[in-house]
Write a protein that holds these residues in place. Structure first.
Motif, PDB file in Angstrom:
ATOM      1  N   ASN A 142      43.131  39.812  36.465  1.00 47.00           N
ATOM      2  CA  ASN A 142      42.427  40.535  37.567  1.00 47.00           C
ATOM      3  C   ASN A 142      43.425  41.632  37.941  1.00 47.00           C
ATOM      4  OD1 ASN A 142      44.133  39.183  39.112  1.00 47.00           O
ATOM      5  ND2 ASN A 142      42.755  39.062  40.837  1.00 47.00           N
ATOM      6  N   TYR A 159      34.618  43.872  26.584  1.00 49.89           N
ATOM      7  CA  TYR A 159      34.579  42.714  27.557  1.00 49.89           C
ATOM      8  C   TYR A 159      33.720  41.560  27.297  1.00 49.89           C
ATOM      9  CZ  TYR A 159      33.166  40.536  32.044  1.00 49.89           C
ATOM     10  OH  TYR A 159      32.763  39.651  32.952  1.00 49.89           O
ATOM     11  N   ILE A 191      38.306  45.493  39.447  1.00 48.25           N
ATOM     12  CA  ILE A 191      38.692  44.487  38.584  1.00 48.25           C
ATOM     13  C   ILE A 191      39.417  43.234  39.244  1.00 48.25           C
ATOM     14  CG2 ILE A 191      41.046  44.901  37.870  1.00 48.25           C
ATOM     15  CD1 ILE A 191      40.261  44.264  34.768  1.00 48.25           C
ATOM     16  N   HIS A 196      38.631  38.741  34.423  1.00 50.62           N
ATOM     17  CA  HIS A 196      38.003  39.312  33.460  1.00 50.62           C
ATOM     18  C   HIS A 196      38.632  39.061  31.990  1.00 50.62           C
ATOM     19  CE1 HIS A 196      35.528  41.800  36.340  1.00 50.62           C
ATOM     20  NE2 HIS A 196      36.814  41.611  36.802  1.00 50.62           N
TER      21      HIS A 196
END
Length: 310
Positions: A142, A159, A191, A196
């Motif tokens: 992140n 992603y 983000i 992620h």
């Protein structure tokens, strides 16, 4: 007696049930998250052994008689009711009936608690590396600075959600986030809001879908012009192929490490012809592949459920 735990509309489970019926198995199909307590009653005694019974609208099941549980896609026990009483009842159902069904001393395909653990991509990636699979460079973060550095290091990145989850978009339509190409310039401080998964994009010629049932691997090559072929099944062609050298053994080793007997693997086939591990779904879909290619996955699952444990 085989328990089949799944939702009401599940044509994939129907395929396995058909094979079990052909083998003379007794079957009880239920969806505990919906059927209990409306049409299910049960009692379980925990003494020198677990024993008891479960009654559905059409079956009386002695828990001692259950030789296998096929855990497909049951409805989750609803614990998000606005009423505190309903939330309490749903949690008691999940841990009471759900916990009892998960404690039966029999074969599971797959055990729900093992499925839950194996759905974590960090565990999948770590285990895949341990059994010898080639992985694309992957970052879970992140931190914008690390995401920018990762994008700068690799030519193209994508992603992927850490767990595939449906949601309703701004137009009120059901949507899903697929694997998506990432523009490094679009990475910003948002983000920081959650984790992620970023991955180097594999320069692939095709995809390989491998369904492992027990010690058997069914391999299907998938041709598509999409980054994520799941976005449009009408743009896919299928070819049943032999397992690449060593792949089936490594896939079985990964399932063994996660205490699973079934898994659906996705690989990208690189330009050099070698498979690159993408993920393993411990409760993945396969019914449409059998319909499209004729591979006998349903029969193999039925055989596994009825196999005498070693």
């Amino acid at each position: 007696m085989v328990l089949v735990l799944t939702c009401l509309e599940d044509p994939t489970a129907d395929m396995v049930i058909g094979r079990l019926n052909a083998r003379g198995a007794r079957i009880a199909r239920l969806d505990p998250g919906i059927d209990f307590p409306a049409s299910i009653s049960f009692s379980a005694w925990f003494e020198d052994r677990l024993h008891g019974f479960l009654n559905t609208a059409s079956r009386h099941v002695a828990l001692d008689d259950v030789c296998a549980v096929y855990y497909r896609r049951p409805t989750p026990y609803a614990s998000n009711h606005p009423s505190q009483t309903d939330r309490f009842s749903a949690l008691q159902a999940r841990f009471g009936l759900g916990g009892t069904l998960a404690s039966l001393p029999c074969r599971y395909v797959n055990h729900p608690w093992k499925i839950l653990a194996a759905e974590h991509k960090p565990l999948q990636l770590t285990t895949a590396r341990q059994v010898g699979f080639r992985l694309p460079p992957t970052l879970i973060t992140n931190r914008p600075s690390d995401a920018w550095a990762f994008a700068a290091e690799h030519d193209r990145i994508i992603y992927k959600p850490l767990r595939l989850t449906s949601f309703v978009n701004s137009a009120g339509e059901p949507s899903t986030i697929w694997a998506t190409a990432v523009d490094p310039g679009a990475i910003d401080d948002t983000i920081t809001r959650t984790a992620h998964l970023l991955q180097a994009r594999v320069d692939k010629t095709a995809d390989l879908r491998v369904t492992v049932v027990g010690r058997h691997a069914f391999c299907v090559r998938i041709e598509s012009d999409l980054l994520d072929w799941r976005q449009d099944y009408d743009r896919i062609s299928y070819t049943v192929v032999d397992s690449p050298p060593g792949l089936a053994d490594a896939a079985i080793a990964l399932l063994d490490a996660l205490d699973l007997s079934f898994g659906v693997f996705d690989f990208a086939i690189g330009r050099d012809g070698s498979p690159v591990f993408l993920e393993c779904n411990p409760n993945g879909q396969w019914g449409w592949l059998e319909d499209a290619t004729g591979i006998q996955i349903a029969a193999s699952i039925a055989d596994l459920l009825l196999e005498t444990p070693k």
